[in-house]
Design a protein around this motif. Sequence first.
Motif, PDB file in Angstrom:
ATOM      1  N   ASP A  95      68.873 -48.108  18.961  1.00  0.00           N
ATOM      2  CA  ASP A  95      67.837 -47.711  18.005  1.00  0.00           C
ATOM      3  C   ASP A  95      66.472 -48.247  18.442  1.00  0.00           C
ATOM      4  OD1 ASP A  95      66.179 -47.179  15.852  1.00  0.00           O
ATOM      5  OD2 ASP A  95      67.529 -48.021  14.346  1.00  0.00           O
ATOM      6  N   PRO A  96      65.558 -47.370  18.872  1.00  0.00           N
ATOM      7  CA  PRO A  96      64.239 -47.838  19.305  1.00  0.00           C
ATOM      8  C   PRO A  96      63.263 -48.081  18.156  1.00  0.00           C
ATOM      9  CG  PRO A  96      64.376 -45.482  19.593  1.00  0.00           C
ATOM     10  CD  PRO A  96      65.718 -45.927  19.074  1.00  0.00           C
ATOM     11  N   THR A  97      63.639 -47.716  16.929  1.00  0.00           N
ATOM     12  CA  THR A  97      62.698 -47.805  15.813  1.00  0.00           C
ATOM     13  C   THR A  97      62.695 -49.162  15.134  1.00  0.00           C
ATOM     14  OG1 THR A  97      64.310 -46.951  14.207  1.00  0.00           O
ATOM     15  CG2 THR A  97      62.920 -45.338  15.366  1.00  0.00           C
ATOM     16  N   ARG A  98      63.827 -49.874  15.179  1.00  0.00           N
ATOM     17  CA  ARG A  98      63.887 -51.206  14.567  1.00  0.00           C
ATOM     18  C   ARG A  98      64.961 -52.006  15.262  1.00  0.00           C
ATOM     19  NH1 ARG A  98      67.386 -51.055   9.279  1.00  0.00           N
ATOM     20  NH2 ARG A  98      68.985 -49.613   9.955  1.00  0.00           N
ATOM     21  N   LEU A  99      64.795 -53.319  15.225  1.00  0.00           N
ATOM     22  CA  LEU A  99      65.760 -54.208  15.863  1.00  0.00           C
ATOM     23  C   LEU A  99      66.538 -54.935  14.779  1.00  0.00           C
ATOM     24  CD1 LEU A  99      67.019 -55.542  18.309  1.00  0.00           C
ATOM     25  CD2 LEU A  99      65.114 -57.174  18.329  1.00  0.00           C
ATOM     26  N   VAL A 100      67.804 -54.578  14.650  1.00  0.00           N
ATOM     27  CA  VAL A 100      68.704 -55.213  13.687  1.00  0.00           C
ATOM     28  C   VAL A 100      69.782 -55.928  14.491  1.00  0.00           C
ATOM     29  CG1 VAL A 100      70.328 -54.859  11.800  1.00  0.00           C
ATOM     30  CG2 VAL A 100      68.258 -53.466  11.940  1.00  0.00           C
TER      31      VAL A 100
END
Length: 200
Positions: A95-100
Amino acid sequence: MVTETGRPVVEVSDSELRDLGAASSVLSVRWSRVAEEARRAVGAAGEKALLRLLVRGGVPQVQHVAAESDGYGYDIDARRSPQEHAHLEVKSTTDPTRLVIHLTRHEYEVMVTDAEWCLVAVLVGGDGSAVNVATVSRKWLQSAAPADRDRGGRWESVRLEVPACAITPGLATETWRLVPDALLPRKAVWASEPSAPLTV
């Protein structure tokens, strides 16, 4: 209920939760064998991609300790010299939109006691390569981890959404850069822009 490895004992669907009247009050976390296998594959791809980058970056001693045991509290031991070594905990995502990330209690406790411990985030591309590599702030991790409130209970793992202010592009411990920035993928992700290359 979870097993000793932290997996839910059963998979509960949203319709089953609604039947129980709990859908509005309980956050549904669903587990399936397929999703677990996909997460493991992304995790393994991120570790392998980082191992390749470390070797390509000239780190002479690289050991994938997670292949031996989860007991280390990190995944990769990287050593350039006795003074320059790092214990890298790798968190991989597509996921490039957020780092979880999911941090275990053991990983956290190793971080607190091991000055060489470093959390590295790897964005994995469709071909299994590293699309981006970044370092997550230890100070932020310590501030974001939950506190045990009672002797009868203790947290064992935590899900954290890492803010852009806690993400540093590149691969660096607090004292040295493991791989020159010029050799790392530079795609802007996780609401951060790539920084100017730093010298090793």
